[in-house]
Enzyme design. Structure first.
Site, PDB file in Angstrom:
ATOM      1  N   GLU A 190       0.972  -1.291  -0.094  1.00 50.31           N
ATOM      2  CA  GLU A 190       0.007  -0.069   0.089  1.00 50.31           C
ATOM      3  C   GLU A 190       0.686   1.175   0.036  1.00 50.31           C
ATOM      4  O   GLU A 190       0.561   2.142  -0.849  1.00 50.31           O
ATOM      5  CB  GLU A 190      -1.040  -0.111   1.206  1.00 50.31           C
ATOM      6  CG  GLU A 190      -1.917  -1.330   1.243  1.00 50.31           C
ATOM      7  CD  GLU A 190      -2.871  -0.978   0.017  1.00 50.31           C
ATOM      8  OE1 GLU A 190      -3.043  -0.177  -0.627  1.00 50.31           O
ATOM      9  OE2 GLU A 190      -3.977  -1.970   0.033  1.00 50.31           O
TER      10      GLU A 190
ATOM     11  N   ASP B 187      -4.364  -9.492  -8.413  1.00 53.86           N
ATOM     12  CA  ASP B 187      -4.946  -8.745  -9.653  1.00 53.86           C
ATOM     13  C   ASP B 187      -3.738  -7.865 -10.307  1.00 53.86           C
ATOM     14  O   ASP B 187      -3.506  -8.007 -11.296  1.00 53.86           O
ATOM     15  CB  ASP B 187      -6.004  -7.867  -9.022  1.00 53.86           C
ATOM     16  CG  ASP B 187      -5.750  -7.195  -7.760  1.00 53.86           C
ATOM     17  OD1 ASP B 187      -4.835  -7.312  -7.271  1.00 53.86           O
ATOM     18  OD2 ASP B 187      -6.553  -6.304  -7.080  1.00 53.86           O
TER      19      ASP B 187
ATOM     20  N   GLU C 289     -18.476  -5.995  -2.275  1.00 59.55           N
ATOM     21  CA  GLU C 289     -17.248  -6.593  -2.030  1.00 59.55           C
ATOM     22  C   GLU C 289     -17.044  -7.854  -2.677  1.00 59.55           C
ATOM     23  O   GLU C 289     -16.030  -8.278  -3.331  1.00 59.55           O
ATOM     24  CB  GLU C 289     -16.646  -6.751  -0.890  1.00 59.55           C
ATOM     25  CG  GLU C 289     -16.068  -5.294  -0.263  1.00 59.55           C
ATOM     26  CD  GLU C 289     -14.841  -5.112  -0.911  1.00 59.55           C
ATOM     27  OE1 GLU C 289     -13.812  -5.034  -0.248  1.00 59.55           O
ATOM     28  OE2 GLU C 289     -14.783  -4.430  -2.071  1.00 59.55           O
TER      29      GLU C 289
ATOM     30  N   GLU D 149     -12.436   0.567  -9.443  1.00 63.05           N
ATOM     31  CA  GLU D 149     -12.060  -0.274 -10.593  1.00 63.05           C
ATOM     32  C   GLU D 149     -13.228  -0.566 -11.826  1.00 63.05           C
ATOM     33  O   GLU D 149     -12.958  -0.737 -12.985  1.00 63.05           O
ATOM     34  CB  GLU D 149     -11.901  -1.906 -10.245  1.00 63.05           C
ATOM     35  CG  GLU D 149     -10.466  -1.855  -9.425  1.00 63.05           C
ATOM     36  CD  GLU D 149     -10.710  -1.343  -7.882  1.00 63.05           C
ATOM     37  OE1 GLU D 149      -9.533  -1.282  -7.452  1.00 63.05           O
ATOM     38  OE2 GLU D 149     -11.659  -1.166  -7.662  1.00 63.05           O
TER      39      GLU D 149
ATOM     40  N   THR E 136      -1.504   1.212 -10.669  1.00 60.71           N
ATOM     41  CA  THR E 136      -2.593   0.568 -10.283  1.00 60.71           C
ATOM     42  C   THR E 136      -3.340   1.399  -9.481  1.00 60.71           C
ATOM     43  O   THR E 136      -4.880   1.434  -9.031  1.00 60.71           O
ATOM     44  CB  THR E 136      -2.235  -0.881  -9.581  1.00 60.71           C
ATOM     45  OG1 THR E 136      -3.551  -1.533  -9.279  1.00 60.71           O
ATOM     46  CG2 THR E 136      -1.608  -0.552  -8.328  1.00 60.71           C
TER      47      THR E 136
END
Length: 885
Positions: free
Chosen positions: A123, A270, A364, A382, A468
């Site tokens: 992160e 992902d 989710e 996304e 991302t």
């Protein structure tokens, strides 16, 4: 019809093509995006800065250590004004140059990166390091323009290098994979770090470093960052499963053993795939493209079942690992656009759009029939990202309307006076006191770009790659010198397939200039389910003139229906617990038309299930109030989705019980004089629950209790049962109908057998015992109940023989492993599923007795003995009352 298309039938949209959106309308929506960004950003600056994130419900900043811990989610917070750094390049994109300059000055003056705090390496890399590099890229671009940031001397880049050096110790492992967490001040090793003991990390966590670290190396000329990121990617590539060419979700950072061997394109993996392709675009190294294409071919072979993307096992890729999807996979259609594989991107995006329209946001996690699996939605971007890329690739205004839907839902359901609040439950609309930094970093970038014209954007976005976290890195970095000192493990030529490289990295401006192309892919999906867009009826061979069997009409005890199923290749497997499993084999149908009818029958079963999905209802109570029980025996009962809603009744329904004749309740009641004014007892089986309710209501009953015929079933071992309708309107049913498992039902039958007159109260929860009754029976010390079972949807991995959960297996699905299952809780003679874990519809054995069974061992016990057996459950009952059922 390919089996993977079966679930496409659940998708639908309007039939008419999307009308072109005017420039004025796009400008209006673009301005709305900017206004929404201002609302979120200004509230962060006014009420939260310098904290990492805004808490929009309480209008204050979230400071780690001062707020209750949220577990791993808090690892993104490092007391470094996360939201401000994550938002820097968004300010420039939205033409807020003055605000950007002020924000950069704040970061330089206020933000410290040497805090004694443990943070997520992943992160911190994508949000903070990426945010600093994106801000640096924008500052350099503005400075070169000659109007702004003339004072800038690469200060953000110096901060980025400082942070990169603080993250580097995480890579000190034998494998080169980074530790998942690091202390910004003390690193990984040593007691003062409070970390460094972890052994596992997710694939995405280790494989999503290359863009930021390579950019840092090429901006600064120091190859150490890119070297370490490449080494981690090399190791993951070497550890892929060589037969399937897939990677698992979690890996041991020391041994390289896969800890979780499920593989998909969502959470945990992902951005590993995303960064392989984008590393090729940014750095120009064919190695990354080769690896991506090998992985992508396997994804499309095993994981992609358009429009679904289902996890599989890496060693047995034909075996599904789960029957639900998480919302993070919504980025994948956008990545497919970059790859140039537009058809599956359109199909998967359409599926995601339908889920969004059904629940207002992407939950989710959601099941393959689009029910909620995990109800949260932390304002993830996304889906907006993929919507933007598909619009860029196709020019189809349909995606502008999808963007409008996103905007409307954010304003209607997530907007609060102090920002935008994450959804705690998309079903109820409840909020969570949370506004993650990625909401400002990503959501508003993609929505602004979706509605913007070229002249609205202050730079050419085609000159940048999105990380991302949607941070902007210039493609000119591919020309920067790469002095990497670590040789890469090159992919051997024999592993490559040149066909994989077709349509790779297209110019999205020119790829599909015809807006009709995506529409031509969506319309077959819509026409399969949308009643206003029916397909032409297929040609029917002579002798097959009768209309095909419809799912809503099917009865398991109807011989003609069973014969029609046989002709369609559908067989019934009788299970030991009375359930019937439906399986279709297209090759066993009498003709191709019959096989297609069979597929359609299965699809209608799933559609019927989707139509009947409602909010899960809480359990109900059946309280025996007559002598000698006086309300002390309370039976946990399952509710019905139709009839009287006991939760809205202050008094409930009270009456004496009597056994209906026939006991199944599936025909006209013959003992109407006894049923009238009473609560009828019925046995489960042979017809729909709604049919039973209608028959006893016609006879004058004031309520009904259906008793399970599956001997041994009990509410303390099985999930509470919820009775669905019959696929038709049930507004005509006005009495309450409750369901008892066999054990609890036997209590009622035994009481009726011994005392002849038994009065019960049907209610949403147990009522207090009457004072008079307590005085009359003050010597009665026996209190009994059955323990309650919490009433929540059963997870896909918890199906058991006590549930109603049969399986409809679509044609040719068997070779691919278990199909997705559906749980139905209607009644046994007809299909009407409630989805759960395979394309399944439960049908019950039709050969049931018409009389109550009274000769079993359990029924031979006296009521006193039964009550004695349940004294130990008194505490459970008290807890049940405390929780209000």
């Amino acid at each position: 019809m390919p089996p993977a298309l079966c679930l496409l039938m659940l998708l639908g949209a309007l039939c008419r093509p999307a009308e072109p959106m005017s420039r004025q309308e796009k400008q209006k929506l673009r301005n709305q995006v900017v206004e929404m960004f201002d609302h979120a950003y200004q509230n962060y600056m006014d009420h939260a800065y310098p904290a990492d994130e805004l808490m929009p419900l309480t209008c204050r900043g979230r400071v780690r250590g001062l707020e209750p811990s949220r577990g791993d989610v808090d690892d993104a917070l490092g007391k470094f004004s996360l939201t401000l750094i994550d938002t820097l390049d968004t300010l420039v994109l939205l033409n807020k140059t003055t605000e950007f300059e002020a924000a950069v000055r704040r970061v330089l003056s206020d933000v410290r990166l040497d805090n004694d705090i443990v943070v997520s390496v992943f992160e911190t890399n994508i949000r903070v390091l990426g945010g600093l590099l994106g801000g640096h890229s924008m500052a350099v671009m503005l400075k070169e323009g000659g109007r702004h940031m003339q004072w800038y001397q690469d200060e953000l880049l110096h901060m980025a290098k400082d942070l990169g050096l603080r993250l580097l110790p995480a890579f000190n492992t034998s494998s080169g994979l980074p530790y998942p967490r690091i202390n910004l001040k003390h690193g990984v090793r040593g007691p003062e770090t409070r970390t460094g003991t972890e052994t596992d990390t997710c694939t995405a966590c280790a494989g999503t470093m290359i863009l930021e670290f390579a950019a840092l190396s090429r901006f600064t000329g120091d190859p150490v960052f890119e070297d370490h990121a490449r080494r981690a990617l090399d190791f993951l590539w070497e550890k892929r499963q060589r037969n399937s060419n897939l990677v698992g979700t979690t890996i041991n950072i020391h041994s390289g053993e896969w800890v979780r061997r499920d593989s998909g394109v969502g959470a945990g993996i992902d951005s590993y795939y995303e960064y392989l392709l984008k590393a090729y675009i940014l750095l120009g190294d064919d190695l990354f493209l080769q690896r991506f294409n090998i992985h992508y071919a396997s994804i499309m072979k095993y994981i992609s079942q358009p429009p679904l993307l289902l996890d599989v096992h890496i060693h047995k890729p034909l075996l599904p690992a789960r029957t639900w999807m998480d919302s993070l996979l919504a980025f994948f259609p956008g990545l497919q656009v970059l790859k140039g594989d537009i058809r599956p991107a359109i199909e998967t995006h359409e599926m995601l759009y339908q889920v969004t329209k059904k629940h207002n946001f992407l939950p989710e996690a959601f099941t393959t029939d689009f029910r909620v699996h995990w109800a949260q939605h932390p304002l993830r971007p996304e889906f907006a990202e993929s919507t933007y890329f598909l619009y860029k690739a196709t020019g189809d205004p349909y995606y502008l309307e999808a963007g409008r839907t996103i905007l409307d839902n954010l304003n209607r359901f997530a907007r609060v006076p102090c920002g935008f609040a994450a959804m705690k439950d998309v079903r109820t609309g409840s909020h969570e006191d949370r506004m993650d930094s990625f909401f400002l970093a990503e959501m508003f970038k993609y929505l602004f770009l979706l509605f913007a014209e070229a002249e609205d954007i202050p730079f050419d976005v085609e000159d940048y790659i999105f990380t991302t976290e949607a941070h902007l890195l210039p493609l000119s970095l591919s020309m920067a010198p790469n002095s990497s000192s670590i040789p890469s493990n090159r992919t051997s030529d024999e592993e490559l397939d040149d066909s994989n490289f077709d349509w790779t990295c297209p110019n999205t401006r020119l790829l599909f200039p015809d807006p009709a192309f995506p529409r031509s892919l969506r319309e077959p999906i819509r026409s399969a389910v949308d009643k206003s867009c029916p397909r032409p009826a297929p040609y029917r061979e002579p002798g097959m003139g009768r209309p095909p069997l419809r799912a809503q009409d099917f009865m398991a005890n109807n011989a003609e229906h069973l014969e029609l199923l046989r002709r369609m290749g559908v067989s019934l497997i009788h299970l030991k617990d009375g359930r019937v499993q439906l399986v279709q084999h297209a090759t066993q149908a009498v003709s191709a038309v019959a096989a297609e009818d069979g597929v359609r029958f299965m699809q209608e079963m799933m559609e019927l299930s989707s139509q009947q999905q409602k909010e899960q209802l809480p359990p109900r109570a059946i309280q025996i109030v007559s002598h000698p029980f006086f309300g002390r025996v309370v039976l946990t009962a399952g509710p019905a989705q139709f009839g009287t809603d006991l939760s809205k009744s202050a008094t409930g329904v009270r009456g004496f019980v009597t056994v209906a004749e026939p006991y199944s309740g599936c025909a006209e009641i013959t003992n109407g004089e006894y049923v009238r004014g009473h609560i009828a007892l019925l046995q489960r089986g042979q017809c729909m629950f709604a049919e039973k309710a209608r028959n006893i209501q016609k006879a004058g009953a004031i309520g009904g209790i259906v008793i399970d015929d599956n001997e041994g079933s009990s509410s303390d071992t099985a999930p509470l049962f919820q009775m669905a309708g019959d696929g038709r309107s049930t507004d005509d049913v006005t009495l309450p109908l409750l369901f008892l498992f066999h054990k609890e039902g036997n209590i009622l039958l035994e009481a009726l057998k011994e005392y002849r007159e038994v009065e019960v109260l049907l209610s949403d929860k147990a009522r207090d015992r009457g004072v008079a009754a307590q005085e009359e029976e003050e010597d009665c010390q026996t209190e009994a109940t059955t323990p309650t079972t919490s009433f929540e949807p059963v997870s896909q991995t918890q199906t058991s023989a006590d549930e109603s959960a049969p399986a409809i297996v679509p044609p040719s699905q068997e070779e691919a492993g278990p199909a997705e299952k559906l749980r139905t809780e209607e009644e046994d003679g007809a299909a009407g599923p409630q989805a759960e874990t395979a394309q399944d519809v439960e049908e019950r054995d039709s050969e049931k007795t018409d009389e109550p069974q009274g000769d079993t061992d359990s029924s031979s016990q006296s009521v006193d003995e039964l009550l004695a057996d349940w004294r130990e459950d008194l505490e459970a009952f008290k807890q049940m009352e405390k929780d209000e059922l």
